[in-house]
Design an enzyme around this catalytic site. Structure first.
Site, PDB file in Angstrom:
ATOM      1  N   HIS A   1       0.818  -1.206   0.000  1.00  0.00           N
ATOM      2  CA  HIS A   1       0.000   0.000   0.000  1.00  0.00           C
ATOM      3  C   HIS A   1       0.856   1.262   0.000  1.00  0.00           C
ATOM      4  O   HIS A   1       0.450   2.286  -0.568  1.00  0.00           O
ATOM      5  CB  HIS A   1      -0.953  -0.013   1.192  1.00  0.00           C
TER       6      HIS A   1
ATOM      7  N   HIS B   1      -4.167  -6.505 -11.004  1.00  0.00           N
ATOM      8  CA  HIS B   1      -2.864  -5.912 -10.698  1.00  0.00           C
ATOM      9  C   HIS B   1      -1.835  -6.259 -11.771  1.00  0.00           C
ATOM     10  O   HIS B   1      -1.061  -5.393 -12.215  1.00  0.00           O
ATOM     11  CB  HIS B   1      -2.371  -6.380  -9.335  1.00  0.00           C
TER      12      HIS B   1
END
Length: 408
Positions: free
Chosen positions: A253, A384
């Site tokens: 993150h 992703h």
């Protein structure tokens, strides 16, 4: 012969990932994919997976590239986009109370709560499908933005709340940065599609909070908060490998937020001061804490608040975000160090994460870089990995679909 990360390699990756995801269409959206690309029928159809796969199908359609052997044609991709949007307009939608269920099965809703995380992906999927010219997407996008604005957006705080019950009558006191991160991604896309600056402005307000929290915490982002936005730094200490709300600092993150800060800055230059510097600081902290932190190559999943590894599994999405952010920072700063990082990490991905036999990427590796399934069994989606293979080929604009539209 292609080299990991070069243009032909990325094109081959995109084609194979689209081939792999094409088998995911299920009764009410897109199902959870096993290692071999077949749908795991024991799991319900989840909102976030359906949205991610719809988004990827739309990107693939807009890119207009030649399919892999056995991969979807343009007409196949258009059908996949339409299937995803129809699922959002149909079985995943709550016709009684509005919004979208978190998961459904053949017999109806399985998880009835309304989650900001999933609803952010509805906005993203509908935005991408709209730019891919799906005729139903505009209605889904309009409702998704209305629900986001009226149910999840807290204008006083400048942040998104987390989760409601089915009837929007009870709000969970937990607040989370993960849902806000994907809300930023969604609002950037919505601003690009609609031209309404309110969405880019709101993305900037969220980003400013995250930068302040990270700066005060040595650039390790607090992930979990109470109803008053006080950090819960010990949250899930007993479940450190939680797939969505793990304990401690989530290395991936830090990387993903660094890229999003650059996107926010590109959407509203100067709106939030210091975003580029913050992106560099987040990147440096994540790489220092996460890469080869235990002696073996790969990014660990989480660390404690001093930067020591907690969960040493290697997640594919972390590496994907690392190469995306390195590529973005290289473009913005011109520094060769980011290009070197991206080159090294593509080699790692090709060696350990890309499944050259069955397709897609292994979603999880153990600390010795062997395929594992303690947190992420199977290969649920290609979001992703596909974005990692796409980003180096498109302009650096806030959202991927808008970048493809600009290129087109």
């Amino acid at each position: 012969m292609t080299i990991p990360g070069d243009q032909q390699y990325l094109a081959d990756q995109r084609a194979d990932l689209l081939r792999f995801m094409a088998g995911g269409a299920a009764h009410a959206g897109f199902g959870w994919l096993r290692e071999d690309g077949t749908v795991d029928g024991d799991r319900p159809v989840e909102l976030w997976i359906t949205c991610r796969m719809t988004h990827v199908a739309a990107l693939g359609l807009m890119a207009g590239e030649a399919p892999a052997d056995g991969g979807p044609s343009r007409s196949d991709l258009r059908r996949l986009v339409s299937h995803g949007v129809a699922s959002l307009a149909g079985p995943l939608h709550d016709d009684e109370h509005g919004g979208w269920f978190a998961a459904v099965g053949p017999d109806g809703p399985r998880v009835r709560v309304k989650q900001a995380y999933g609803h952010a992906f509805v906005v993203l999927a509908a935005s991408s499908a709209f730019l891919a010219r799906d005729p139903q997407a505009v209605d889904v996008l309009e409702e998704a933005l209305e629900v986001s604005a009226t149910r999840f957006w807290d204008d006083e705080q400048g942040l998104s709340v987390e989760e409601w019950d089915e009837s929007w009558s009870a709000l969970d006191p937990y607040r989370g940065v993960n849902a806000n991160m994907h809300t930023v991604e969604a609002y950037l896309a919505a601003g690009d599609v609609t031209g309404d600056p309110v969405w880019h402005d709101r993305a900037g307000r969220i980003a400013a909070h995250v930068v302040a929290w990270a700066r005060a915490n040595d650039w390790r982002i607090p992930e979990h908060f109470d109803a008053h936005w006080q950090p819960l730094l010990d949250h899930h200490r007993d479940q450190p490998d939680h797939p969505f709300r793990p304990y401690g600092a989530t290395v991936g993150h830090g990387l993903e937020w660094a890229r999003l800060l650059l996107a926010v800055d590109a959407s509203r230059p100067g709106q939030v001061a210091g975003l580029r510097d913050a992106a560099v600081a987040l990147y440096d902290r994540a790489v220092a804490d996460g890469w080869a932190a235990d002696g073996a190559d790969g990014f660990v999943y989480t660390t404690d608040w001093a930067g020591s590894p907690v969960v040493r599994q290697r997640m594919h999405w972390v590496l994907a975000e690392a190469v995306n952010t390195a590529t973005s920072l290289h473009r913005v700063t011109g520094s060769a160090r980011y290009l070197r990082d991206a080159t090294d990490w593509w080699r790692y991905a090709d060696t350990y994460l890309v499944d050259h036999e069955l397709g897609s990427w292994h979603h999880e590796l153990d600390p010795e870089n062997r395929p594992a399934a303690t947190v992420w069994p199977g290969k649920p989606d290609v979001y992703h990995a596909y974005q990692a293979a796409l980003l180096p080929t498109v302009p650096l604009v806030p959202s991927f679909a808008a970048a493809l539209a600009a290129r087109r």
